[in-house]
Motif scaffolding. Structure first.
Motif, short mmCIF file in Angstrom:
data_model
loop_
_atom_site.label_atom_id
_atom_site.label_comp_id
_atom_site.label_asym_id
_atom_site.label_seq_id
_atom_site.Cartn_x
_atom_site.Cartn_y
_atom_site.Cartn_z
N ARG A 1 0.82 -1.21 0.00
CA ARG A 1 0.00 0.00 0.00
C ARG A 1 0.85 1.26 0.00
N SER B 1 -1.71 -3.67 4.16
CA SER B 1 -3.06 -3.68 4.72
C SER B 1 -3.36 -5.07 5.27
N PHE C 1 -4.97 -1.29 9.69
CA PHE C 1 -6.34 -1.75 9.51
C PHE C 1 -7.26 -0.77 10.22
N LYS D 1 -7.90 4.23 12.62
CA LYS D 1 -6.96 3.38 11.90
C LYS D 1 -5.90 2.96 12.91
#
Length: 144
Positions: A23, A33, A66, A74
Motif C-alpha cells: 500500500r 493492509s 487496519f 486506523k
C-alpha cells in the motif's frame, strides 16, 4: 474528489526477492493492509513474544494498518522479520526479585502500609477501606 488514501503499489520488499504488492510507504517503511502480510516471514511484537522471540534491536521492516470500525480509528502495528528475531532473554534470579518487589509495591496501600492482596487503582494507591473511610470522614466534616 474521493480517492484511495493508500493505493496498491508494486515495490521491492526486504522479505522477498520479487517485488510485491503493498500500500505504498508510511514514514519511510513499507505499508501493508490487513491480510496481505506473509505470516511466515513477518510478525508483530506480541506475535514474536508468543513464539518466544524478541525483535532484538532490528527496525520494523513494514507497518500493518487496519480500520477499527467500532472505535472509528486506523490502527498501525510494526512488523518485524521473524528470521532476524532473537530468543527472549531468560528470567534471572535478580530480574525475578526486582519484578516481585515492583508488584508488591502495587499491592501495598499508601495510607495504611499493608499488602492488601490485589492491585490498587493507580490514581489513589489506597485500599478500598482507606479510600472509603476518607470519603465518610470528609462527608462528616462538610455536614458539621
Amino acid at each position: 474528489m474521493s480517492g484511495r488514501r493508500y493505493p496498491w503499489d508494486l515495490r521491492p520488499v526486504p522479505w522477498s526477492d520479487q517485488p510485491e504488492f503493498t500500500r505504498g510507504m508510511f514514514e519511510g517503511v513499507v505499508l501493508l493492509s490487513w491480510g496481505i502480510a506473509p505470516r511466515d516471514k513477518l510478525a508483530t511484537r506480541r506475535q514474536l513474544r508468543a513464539m518466544g522471540l524478541r525483535p532484538g534491536g532490528q527496525d520494523p521492516v513494514a507497518v500493518l494498518y487496519f480500520r477499527n470500525r467500532a472505535a472509528c480509528k486506523k490502527v498501525f502495528a510494526n512488523l518485524y522479520l521473524i528470521s532476524e528475531a532473537k530468543p527472549v532473554r531468560p528470567m534471572t534470579a535478580a530480574r525475578r526479585a526486582a519484578l516481585d518487589k515492583a508488584l508488591a509495591a502495587r499491592r501495598t496501600c499508601r495510607t495504611c502500609g499493608r499488602d492488601v492482596g490485589y492491585y490498587m487503582p493507580t490514581s489513589t494507591r489506597e485500599c478500598w477501606e482507606c479510600e472509603n473511610s476518607e470519603d465518610t470522614e470528609q462527608g462528616a466534616g462538610v455536614a458539621a
